[in-house]
Write a protein that holds these residues in place. Structure first.
Motif, PDB file in Angstrom:
ATOM      1  N   ASP A 212       0.826  -1.208   0.000  1.00  8.65           N
ATOM      2  CA  ASP A 212       0.000   0.000   0.000  1.00  8.65           C
ATOM      3  C   ASP A 212       0.863   1.262   0.000  1.00  8.65           C
ATOM      4  O   ASP A 212       0.495   2.271  -0.612  1.00  8.65           O
ATOM      5  N   SER A 216       1.001   3.629  -3.900  1.00  9.40           N
ATOM      6  CA  SER A 216      -0.024   4.656  -3.709  1.00  9.40           C
ATOM      7  C   SER A 216       0.593   6.026  -3.955  1.00  9.40           C
ATOM      8  O   SER A 216       1.808   6.206  -3.788  1.00  9.40           O
ATOM      9  N   TYR A 217      -0.221   6.968  -4.352  1.00  6.33           N
ATOM     10  CA  TYR A 217       0.259   8.327  -4.604  1.00  6.33           C
ATOM     11  C   TYR A 217      -0.051   9.194  -3.400  1.00  6.33           C
ATOM     12  O   TYR A 217      -1.159   9.100  -2.860  1.00  6.33           O
TER      13      TYR A 217
END
Length: 330
Positions: A212, A216-217
């Motif tokens: 995660d 993820s950004y």
């Protein structure tokens, strides 16, 4: 204080373990390489780590000590989950310590036995540490996938130590042993690179928490410089070993410096991936921290001990700098 004290101790523990991997890593690598050398070369290899190897283990004592005092709850969970590899690691360290001293006192027909025991203890220690790292990254999980991942790191971490050991020999030796160390490093760098790549691919597969973070950004974008710099550093070390001119012309320390950078980048990547957890997906550093008065009391001791250890480490390495001379016990 409730916020910054746990961060301080987490940083101090991470620093201690990083320095341990680098410093004790090269003398574990010497132990792994010992069977490949001649009798006279074995004495020279032992001499190259003689003034340092025992003090190098101070760093793991400091790291585990900080874990016990500053994060007692996490200490109990982690050491319980790693009971078997920790026990094996301690056995390996004991074998190394016994063999290191006894090989100097053994009659000639027993010396090779103690050399083999030193190498065997080094192998057990290196593999156990890989097992411990794999168990930690998977959040102390006990699944088939986590066991396979732990085995993967247990089998691949020795490649890093072998390369560290060979790089150390480039700094400390010359002549035929220097040439052998160059060949050992050239043979070890590709397996080490493949091992790091496989571990990097497997890590997000076995830990959803890390996956995660990585994918993820904007977390993934902030992490991007670490694999880029790691790849560039690895490519630079490959170039050094392919051309060899710099390593043979008085800059033999460059390979060891590259490995330090690589270890530092790996540590930063791991820290970024798991923080603020101290046990991935289970416990943060603040949840596992001791009471603030206890941390504050311990802080002053650590603030004295950590610079003292850094100071004598620097002093010893400065005093015994340069090429290693022939080993004698007179």
């Amino acid at each position: 204080m409730e916020t910054w004290l746990p961060l301080f101790f987490a940083g101090a523990m991470g620093l201690a373990l990083l320095i341990y991997v680098i410093l004790d890593g090269y003398d574990l690598g010497i132990g792994l390489l010992l069977p490949l050398a001649s009798d006279s070369e074995k004495d020279l290899m032992i001499a190259s780590i003689g003034p340092f190897w025992d003090a190098n283990e101070t760093w793991i004592v400091l790291g585990i000590g900080i874990l016990l005092i500053a994060f007692p709850q996490a200490h109990g969970e982690i050491l319980t989950a790693m009971y078997i590899p920790v026990t094996l690691m301690l056995m390996g360290l004991v074998l190394r310590g016994i063999a290191f001293d006894f090989r100097a006192k053994a009659v000639s027909d027993k010396k090779e036995m103690w050399n083999l025991i030193f190498s065997f203890g080094s192998l057990i220690t290196a593999c156990s540490q890989g097992w411990m790292l794999g168990t930690y990254i998977t959040g102390l999980a006990e699944t088939g996938l986590s066991w396979l991942f732990s085995i993967l790191i247990a089998l691949t971490l020795p490649a890093l130590y072998v390369l560290l050991g060979a790089a150390w020999l480039l700094i400390k030796t010359e002549g035929e042993l220097f040439d052998k160390a160059m060949r050992w490093a050239a043979r070890a760098i590709l397996p080490m690179g493949v091992a790091l790549l496989l571990v990097s691919i497997a890590t997000p597969l076995v830990s959803q928490t890390i996956a995660d973070k990585w994918f993820s950004y904007p977390n993934g974008l902030m992490l991007l410089p670490i694999p880029v710099l790691s790849t560039l550093t690895y490519g630079w070390m490959m170039f050094l070993l392919y051309r060899q001119h710099a390593l043979r012309e008085g800059r033999e320390w460059l390979l060891f410096a590259g490995l330090i950078v690589l270890c530092l980048l790996a540590a930063l990547g791991l820290a970024y991936s798991i923080l603020p957890d101290i046990i991935i997906g289970q416990m943060t550093i603040w949840e596992s921290a001791a009471s603030t008065p206890s941390l504050l009391f311990t802080f002053w001791g650590t603030a004295i001990v950590l610079p003292a250890i850094l100071g004598y480490t620097f002093f010893v390495y400065r005093i015994f700098r340069g090429k290693t001379s022939e080993l004698t016990y007179e």
